[in-house]
Write a protein that holds these residues in place. Sequence first.
Motif, mmCIF file in Angstrom:
data_model
loop_
_atom_site.group_PDB
_atom_site.id
_atom_site.type_symbol
_atom_site.label_atom_id
_atom_site.label_comp_id
_atom_site.label_asym_id
_atom_site.label_seq_id
_atom_site.Cartn_x
_atom_site.Cartn_y
_atom_site.Cartn_z
ATOM 1 N N PHE A 1 -32.123 24.803 -11.821
ATOM 2 C CA PHE A 1 -33.055 24.573 -10.728
ATOM 3 C C PHE A 1 -32.265 24.735 -9.434
ATOM 4 O O PHE A 1 -31.107 25.147 -9.449
ATOM 5 N N LYS A 2 -32.874 24.384 -8.305
ATOM 6 C CA LYS A 2 -32.237 24.593 -7.010
ATOM 7 C C LYS A 2 -30.938 23.808 -6.882
ATOM 8 O O LYS A 2 -29.969 24.281 -6.287
ATOM 9 N N ARG A 3 -30.877 22.604 -7.470
ATOM 10 C CA ARG A 3 -29.747 21.715 -7.230
ATOM 11 C C ARG A 3 -28.719 21.678 -8.361
ATOM 12 O O ARG A 3 -27.646 21.105 -8.196
ATOM 13 N N THR A 4 -29.033 22.243 -9.519
ATOM 14 C CA THR A 4 -28.149 22.128 -10.675
ATOM 15 C C THR A 4 -27.771 23.502 -11.210
ATOM 16 O O THR A 4 -28.643 24.355 -11.394
ATOM 17 N N ALA A 5 -26.485 23.704 -11.452
ATOM 18 C CA ALA A 5 -26.020 25.007 -11.929
ATOM 19 C C ALA A 5 -24.893 24.841 -12.939
ATOM 20 O O ALA A 5 -24.049 23.936 -12.829
ATOM 21 N N PHE A 6 -24.870 25.727 -13.914
ATOM 22 C CA PHE A 6 -23.761 25.864 -14.864
ATOM 23 C C PHE A 6 -22.965 27.089 -14.444
ATOM 24 O O PHE A 6 -23.533 28.119 -14.073
ATOM 25 N N TYR A 7 -21.637 27.008 -14.493
ATOM 26 C CA TYR A 7 -20.835 28.143 -14.031
ATOM 27 C C TYR A 7 -19.644 28.419 -14.939
ATOM 28 O O TYR A 7 -19.135 27.538 -15.630
ATOM 29 N N LEU A 8 -19.233 29.683 -14.899
ATOM 30 C CA LEU A 8 -18.011 30.145 -15.541
ATOM 31 C C LEU A 8 -17.146 30.823 -14.485
ATOM 32 O O LEU A 8 -17.647 31.633 -13.684
ATOM 33 N N LEU A 9 -15.871 30.502 -14.469
ATOM 34 C CA LEU A 9 -14.918 31.112 -13.543
ATOM 35 C C LEU A 9 -13.732 31.635 -14.333
ATOM 36 O O LEU A 9 -13.239 30.958 -15.240
ATOM 37 N N GLU A 10 -13.266 32.822 -13.965
ATOM 38 C CA GLU A 10 -12.091 33.415 -14.606
ATOM 39 C C GLU A 10 -11.216 34.044 -13.524
ATOM 40 O O GLU A 10 -11.729 34.666 -12.592
ATOM 41 N N ALA A 11 -9.915 33.867 -13.651
ATOM 42 C CA ALA A 11 -9.006 34.478 -12.680
ATOM 43 C C ALA A 11 -7.661 34.773 -13.339
ATOM 44 O O ALA A 11 -7.208 34.031 -14.222
ATOM 45 N N TYR A 12 -7.046 35.851 -12.873
ATOM 46 C CA TYR A 12 -5.714 36.235 -13.342
ATOM 47 C C TYR A 12 -4.890 36.637 -12.124
ATOM 48 O O TYR A 12 -5.376 37.349 -11.236
ATOM 49 N N GLN A 13 -3.643 36.165 -12.093
ATOM 50 C CA GLN A 13 -2.760 36.527 -10.983
ATOM 51 C C GLN A 13 -1.413 36.995 -11.511
ATOM 52 O O GLN A 13 -0.894 36.448 -12.496
ATOM 53 N N PHE A 14 -0.876 38.015 -10.840
ATOM 54 C CA PHE A 14 0.452 38.549 -11.168
ATOM 55 C C PHE A 14 1.305 38.498 -9.911
ATOM 56 O O PHE A 14 0.889 38.954 -8.840
ATOM 57 N N ALA A 15 2.494 37.922 -10.025
ATOM 58 C CA ALA A 15 3.405 37.795 -8.885
ATOM 59 C C ALA A 15 4.721 38.492 -9.194
ATOM 60 O O ALA A 15 5.148 38.566 -10.359
#
Length: 392
Positions: free
Chosen positions: A333-347
Amino acid sequence: MTIKNSLLLAGVTTICAGAWCDAAAQSNVTIYGTVDTALVYSSNQKGPSNIYLRTGNLAASKLGFKGNEDLGGGTQALFLLENGFDTNTGALSSPGVLFNRQAYVGLSNTNYGTLTAGRQYTPYYLFVGPVGPTSVLTGATGAHPGDIDGLDTTIRSSNSLTYTSPIWSGAQFSALVGLGEVAGQPSSGSTLSAAFKYDYSAWNFALGYQRLKNGPTPGIWNPGASASFSTSPINNGYVSADSVQYIAAAARYTIGKLGFGINATNVAYRPNNGSLFRNTAIFNSAGLLATYQLTPAVFVSAGYSYTRENAANGITDPAKYQQLSLEQTYSFFKRTAFYLLEAYQFAKGTTLGAAGTGNQVSAVAVVGDSQNGSPSSGRNQTVLMAGLRHSF
C-alpha cells in the motif's frame, strides 16, 4: 436576562466559537515517522562474512514532529523535531541526543521564502541528494563508497541559519550558515552551503556546494564543529583536515515510467599545520542511474559509480572504487513496502591509513554507507538485503 440579551449572548458565543475553531484550524502538529529493518548478508566484514539485522536501509528509521501556524498575509510559523533510532535495539541513533536528525524553527512566506534556525540538513544535500543516487538507490547500498561526497543523510549542521527562496518558474536556491560559536574565531567549526535546482518538464537539475570547517583542536575532527561527516577506511587518513569542501551536480530525465540520471562530485580535504597529512586530498566521483516503474506497486532501479582519489601525500597508485547497486521495491500500500537491495564494490590502489602521512594502506571495499564501520578486509564486498519499511 431578557430574551433580547439571551439572543445577543448566544450570537457572541457562536461568533467566538467560530473564530476559535477557525484559528485552531490554521495551526496543526503532525507526528510522522518510518520503521525500517532488513536481514542483511555481507560477504566480507573485516574478513569473515556476516548475516545480521540492520535498521534504516530503504529509509531511515525515525520519529518526528512538525507543525505550522498561519500568521496571516501568506506567512507561517513552522517547526520540526526529528529523531533517529534503531528498530532492532530501540536505541537512539546518537546516544544522549534526543533530536539528532533535525531540530529547527522558522518563518515562511509565500512571496519571500523561508528562514529557519537550528540543526538542519544543508542545501547541498536537500537539493542535489534527491536528484542523485541515494533517493532511488538508497544510501545504504547506493551512496557513493563510504558516502564520501555526503549525498546521503549523514551531514547536518547545528547552530545554523538557512534561507530558501520561493520557486520561480521551476528554479529555486537556498543558502546556509552554520556558526562554529568559538569566541574570537568566527570561522572555526563553521559550515557554509549553497545550492540551486531547476525543474523543467521531464528534466531535473541540481548544483550544490558546502564547506565544513574544523574546530580548533589539531589532529582530529573536532566534535564541537557545527557539522561532521561519515568516516570509513576511504577517508580515515584525512579526518584531521582543516576543512572539507564538497561540490556536486546532478541531472535526471524521466519519460513515462523510465528515468535516467547522471551525477558528479568533487571532495577536497584541505590540511593545515595541525593536520596529519601534508597535501590536499581530492576524491572525484561519477555515477549513472536508471529507474523503471514496472507496475504501480513495483519499482526497480540500478546505478553504477566510479570514485577516484587523486595522487598526493606520497601516494603513487591512488585508490579507486567501482560500485554496482540494484533495488527492487514492492509497495503493498502507500505506506508499506517490501524491498530487496544488492550491491557489489571493487577497490584497488592505496590511500592513507588513520595515522595520516606516511601510513599508506591498501584500499578496501566499503559498500554505500551501510558498511562504514564494517568494511571489507580486501578489494571486494557484496551486500544483499531483504527488508520491510512502514511509514506513518
